[in-house]
Design a protein around this motif. Structure first.
Motif, PDB file in Angstrom:
ATOM      1  N   ALA A 272       0.845  -1.195   0.000  1.00 63.05           N
ATOM      2  CA  ALA A 272       0.000   0.000   0.000  1.00 63.05           C
ATOM      3  C   ALA A 272       0.879   1.243   0.000  1.00 63.05           C
ATOM      4  O   ALA A 272       2.055   1.202   0.380  1.00 63.05           O
ATOM      5  N   ASP A 273       0.306   2.338  -0.419  1.00 68.50           N
ATOM      6  CA  ASP A 273       1.034   3.595  -0.440  1.00 68.50           C
ATOM      7  C   ASP A 273       1.343   4.044   0.996  1.00 68.50           C
ATOM      8  O   ASP A 273       0.457   4.077   1.856  1.00 68.50           O
ATOM      9  N   ALA A 274       2.594   4.373   1.267  1.00 67.93           N
ATOM     10  CA  ALA A 274       3.009   4.739   2.622  1.00 67.93           C
ATOM     11  C   ALA A 274       2.262   5.971   3.121  1.00 67.93           C
ATOM     12  O   ALA A 274       1.902   6.056   4.309  1.00 67.93           O
ATOM     13  N   LYS A 275       2.018   6.935   2.240  1.00 65.47           N
ATOM     14  CA  LYS A 275       1.287   8.143   2.656  1.00 65.47           C
ATOM     15  C   LYS A 275      -0.155   7.804   3.005  1.00 65.47           C
ATOM     16  O   LYS A 275      -0.743   8.398   3.929  1.00 65.47           O
ATOM     17  N   GLN A 276      -0.730   6.833   2.279  1.00 68.22           N
ATOM     18  CA  GLN A 276      -2.099   6.402   2.571  1.00 68.22           C
ATOM     19  C   GLN A 276      -2.176   5.761   3.954  1.00 68.22           C
ATOM     20  O   GLN A 276      -3.097   6.020   4.733  1.00 68.22           O
ATOM     21  N   ILE A 277      -1.180   4.918   4.278  1.00 68.83           N
ATOM     22  CA  ILE A 277      -1.138   4.275   5.598  1.00 68.83           C
ATOM     23  C   ILE A 277      -1.006   5.326   6.695  1.00 68.83           C
ATOM     24  O   ILE A 277      -1.689   5.282   7.722  1.00 68.83           O
ATOM     25  N   GLU A 278      -0.115   6.291   6.466  1.00 72.64           N
ATOM     26  CA  GLU A 278       0.092   7.348   7.462  1.00 72.64           C
ATOM     27  C   GLU A 278      -1.177   8.164   7.668  1.00 72.64           C
ATOM     28  O   GLU A 278      -1.525   8.533   8.797  1.00 72.64           O
ATOM     29  N   THR A 282      -4.265   6.361  13.289  1.00 72.15           N
ATOM     30  CA  THR A 282      -4.621   7.237  14.402  1.00 72.15           C
ATOM     31  C   THR A 282      -4.234   6.533  15.698  1.00 72.15           C
ATOM     32  O   THR A 282      -3.912   5.336  15.688  1.00 72.15           O
ATOM     33  N   PRO A 283      -4.255   7.233  16.843  1.00 77.79           N
ATOM     34  CA  PRO A 283      -3.956   6.552  18.114  1.00 77.79           C
ATOM     35  C   PRO A 283      -4.918   5.416  18.428  1.00 77.79           C
ATOM     36  O   PRO A 283      -4.593   4.536  19.230  1.00 77.79           O
ATOM     37  N   TYR A 284      -6.107   5.417  17.808  1.00 80.90           N
ATOM     38  CA  TYR A 284      -7.113   4.389  18.103  1.00 80.90           C
ATOM     39  C   TYR A 284      -7.292   3.392  16.949  1.00 80.90           C
ATOM     40  O   TYR A 284      -8.089   2.464  17.055  1.00 80.90           O
ATOM     41  N   ARG A 285      -6.556   3.639  15.872  1.00 77.28           N
ATOM     42  CA  ARG A 285      -6.577   2.713  14.732  1.00 77.28           C
ATOM     43  C   ARG A 285      -5.127   2.578  14.264  1.00 77.28           C
ATOM     44  O   ARG A 285      -4.649   3.353  13.452  1.00 77.28           O
ATOM     45  N   VAL A 286      -4.458   1.576  14.809  1.00 74.63           N
ATOM     46  CA  VAL A 286      -3.022   1.417  14.598  1.00 74.63           C
ATOM     47  C   VAL A 286      -2.775   0.459  13.429  1.00 74.63           C
ATOM     48  O   VAL A 286      -3.259  -0.680  13.440  1.00 74.63           O
ATOM     49  N   ILE A 287      -2.020   0.926  12.451  1.00 75.45           N
ATOM     50  CA  ILE A 287      -1.713   0.130  11.256  1.00 75.45           C
ATOM     51  C   ILE A 287      -0.214  -0.138  11.244  1.00 75.45           C
ATOM     52  O   ILE A 287       0.596   0.790  11.301  1.00 75.45           O
ATOM     53  N   ARG A 288       0.149  -1.405  11.175  1.00 72.70           N
ATOM     54  CA  ARG A 288       1.559  -1.787  11.188  1.00 72.70           C
ATOM     55  C   ARG A 288       1.867  -2.676   9.988  1.00 72.70           C
ATOM     56  O   ARG A 288       1.027  -3.482   9.562  1.00 72.70           O
ATOM     57  N   VAL A 289       3.082  -2.542   9.482  1.00 73.99           N
ATOM     58  CA  VAL A 289       3.573  -3.472   8.460  1.00 73.99           C
ATOM     59  C   VAL A 289       3.922  -4.776   9.158  1.00 73.99           C
ATOM     60  O   VAL A 289       4.566  -4.778  10.212  1.00 73.99           O
ATOM     61  N   LEU A 290       3.495  -5.903   8.597  1.00 75.72           N
ATOM     62  CA  LEU A 290       3.671  -7.200   9.249  1.00 75.72           C
ATOM     63  C   LEU A 290       5.141  -7.540   9.470  1.00 75.72           C
ATOM     64  O   LEU A 290       5.513  -8.095  10.500  1.00 75.72           O
TER      65      LEU A 290
END
Length: 676
Positions: A272-278, A282-290
């Motif tokens: 996915a696009d890194a800017k899209q992930i960023e 949010t502090p309540y929706r944490v997205i991490r690369v596996l």
């Protein structure tokens, strides 16, 4: 050599006969053909006679034997015909003479094929090609016997124990034959490796006449042997799915040591696009690369008051990359579950303590790669789980604290034997659970100058207390762990976990040992047992503590022959004590008990010419009822100006009376040498 001699001669004769016109320009071809055919026919006849005698021995039978025998007889007959009729090659019958020659060569190929099948097994020729194309071991679909145990037996045992060549009337080609056993009786004792004939024969000394595989044949590696032992200890089940094993199961760990089951999954979708992930994080929706370099994403929601189904729907731009989703405790609704159904690459989802019910589970049916679902603390029923388990990819479901009963779980397990349904502990309101022991990092107990110890517990709110004076930790007076502990000298650490409403954990005791000196060079004069070499001389000073498993690669094993290691120092060195770290286990984990050495000798001096005996002791065997798995044996040597040091430790050749295995031999396992 005699067996292959006629093959080579017949091939040579075939070349001479088929290309005689071209060769006669540079060679005297006629006498060459005559003499080659004569010797080939003679040696073929001798080989056939010897083969017929060998076929009378035990263990040779079946179709392969018959084909091999009669094609061999045919080769001998035709080679004799060629000798008698060799004059025809220079007449108008030359074509027929060449045809008979080529027929003889064809029989050589056929006889060779069936001979190889008799000696090495049916798939001798093509098995290496198949192995090179084998996919990574799939833990979700594999069977323990078919995919982990049987390949080892095929590679190391099948050449002597197949349908065509069954030494000892034993065939190891399939589960039915193994269950039947052989001439010497039942092969397996479920749950008891050391009483199983298979394990006993594998563990015999390689020089023993009954050791399997025989000396000169490819031997099992320590990891393969441990796997077979763990399988028998687990019950020697022929239909056990690997997915049914817990992560800490010794059998699964043994499989992992032999097969590449921990290899990271290769995902076939773009990142996915890194800017899209960023933007979505949010502090309540944490997205991490596996993992580094992986396109796969893991998403976790926190704070039920901040969750909305719309917040989940906002993830649709990265739906292709989401493989793990955690909505534990979130008020996920119908819209949210409809969004989840769009995450086609989802492998794992945590729906614990959510309002999901059987109707909501239908959204998960559309996920073709979903392997694990956590549904603890929800209102789902057995009917909903049954429909969910119909998903072929799904392997494990967690249903703690749900309306599903033990009886219904048993029915689900019977209906889906390759799936794992985890129900967990069912509290009757009267049981007080005990805490598990705290986790101590690092696991090793040897260090050079200083070791920083940290501790943790998987259950929130647990208080960890410890002592460094040998006393039992208690809940009021012992020190509370709140920062790393610095260990700089030999120390005994006692640790215990406490939490209100829970029974305290068992006390875990770790003895830390400082290894201040290291030799500049180490020479092994005695070889360890071929099954347990560890890292040879490197393992003695690598600060790696051996665990409870003698085959973990950190223990160096000796049987019959002594440990003999020479240590050299470039500069004169003062050493007060040499300490040997050994394993003790009288239960026969390796067919014979594991004891401390019968005696230890320490020799040393300024060099080899000034060598003298510095210490000799015979450690008293530990009492069985008070036996510790690890033991440190101190050898006081009190010497200075030392540049040469030699350690000899001999395993018991005859265990003393009054101890388990009395009169027999014992193993010696060593993981570290400590110089103080």
């Amino acid at each position: 050599m005699l067996l292959h001699f006629p093959i080579v001669l017949l091939l040579m004769a075939g070349i001479f006969i088929n290309f005689s016109r071209q060769l006669e320009k540079t060679l005297s071809i006629k006498p060459l053909i005559r003499e080659t055919l004569f010797v080939a026919a003679l040696t073929a006849a001798i080989t056939v006679i010897m083969g017929l005698l060998l076929a009378q021995e035990e263990g040779y039978e079946g179709g392969n034997l018959q084909w091999h025998k009669w094609t061999g007889v045919g080769i001998s007959f035709l080679s004799g015909v060629l000798v008698c009729a060799q004059g025809l090659q220079y007449t108008r019958y030359r074509f027929w003479f060449a045809a008979v020659t080529n027929l003889c060569l064809l029989l050589v190929l056929i006889a060779g094929h069936f001979g190889a099948a008799l000696t090495h097994g049916e798939q001798f020729v093509f098995e290496p090609l198949k192995q090179n194309n084998t996919e990574v071991f799939d833990i979700n679909t594999a069977q323990v016997f078919d995919d982990a145990v049987l390949p080892i037996l095929k590679a190391k045992c099948l050449s002597c124990h197949n349908a065509g060549k069954s030494k000892g009337e034993l065939i190891l080609a399939d589960s039915a034959s193994m269950a039947k056993g052989g001439k010497n009786g039942v092969l397996l004792q479920a749950g008891n490796p050391m009483e199983s004939l298979l394990i006993q024969r594998l563990l015999l000394d390689i020089e023993h006449e009954h050791h399997m595989p025989p000396k000169g044949k490819p031997q099992l590696t320590p990891e393969e042997l441990t796997l077979l032992q763990a399988w028998v200890a687990k019950g020697a089940q022929f239909n056990l799915p690997v997915a049914m094993l817990n992560a800490d199961d010794s059998l699964l760990l043994a499989i992992g040591a032999v097969y590449p089951i921990h290899k990271e999954e290769n995902f076939d979708f773009p990142a996915a696009d890194a800017k899209q992930i960023e933007k979505l994080s949010t502090p309540y929706r944490v997205i991490r690369v596996l993992a580094d370099g992986s396109p796969a994403l893991s998403v976790s929601f926190y704070g039920a008051g901040f969750y909305t189904d719309q917040a989940l729907a906002e993830l649709e731009p990265i739906a292709q990359q989401i493989v793990s989703l955690n909505v534990d405790g979130m008020p996920i609704g119908k819209q949210g579950l409809e969004t989840v159904a769009k995450f086609k690459n989802l492998r794992d989802i945590n729906l614990n303590d959510t309002p999901i019910d059987d109707a909501g589970l239908t959204a998960l049916h559309a996920l073709p790669k979903l392997g694990s679902v956590r549904l603890s603390g929800t209102a789902i029923t057995a009917a909903g789980i049954k429909e969910l388990l119909a998903n072929d990819a799904l392997r494990r479901v967690y249903i703690w604290n749900t309306p599903i009963t033990n009886e219904e779980v048993s029915q689900l397990t019977a209906s889906f034997p390759t799936k794992v349904v985890e129900m967990g502990f069912v509290d009757d309101g009267q049981t007080t659970l005990s805490l598990t022991v705290p986790q101590i990092t690092p696991a090793r107990t040897f260090f050079r100058d200083e070791l920083q110890i940290t501790m943790s517990h998987p259950i929130p709110g647990v208080e960890i207390r410890y002592s460094l004076d040998g006393k039992e930790p208690d809940s009021s007076n012992s020190t509370v762990f709140d920062k790393p502990i610095s260990i700089r000298s030999n120390q005994q650490l006692s640790v215990k976990a406490f939490k209100e409403g829970w029974a305290p954990s068992p006390t875990i005791v770790r003895g830390y040992v400082r290894s201040a000196k290291t030799p500049d060079r180490i020479v092994m004069e005695g070889r360890p047992h071929y099954l347990y070499p560890a890292r040879r001389e490197i393992s003695f000073f690598d600060l790696e503590s051996g665990g409870n498993n003698h085959a973990d690669g950190k223990w160096q094993g000796y049987l019959k022959s002594p440990l003999s290691a020479v240590m050299h120092f470039d500069e004169p060195t003062a050493i007060d004590t040499l300490t040997l770290s050994v394993m003790q286990n009288y239960q026969g984990i390796t067919y014979m008990p594991v004891y401390a050495p019968e005696y230890i000798e320490v020799w040393g001096g300024a060099d080899t010419t000034e060598e003298k005996l510095l210490a000799k002791l015979s450690p008293v065997p530990g009492k069985p009822e008070q036996l510790e798995g690890h033991r440190l044996i101190d050898c006081p040597i009190h010497t200075t100006n030392l540049r040469y040091l030699k350690l000899i430790a001999r395993p018991y050749r005859k265990i003393p009376d009054g101890y388990p295995g009395a009169g027999g031999e014992a193993w010696l396992f060593v993981d570290e040498i400590i110089l103080k």
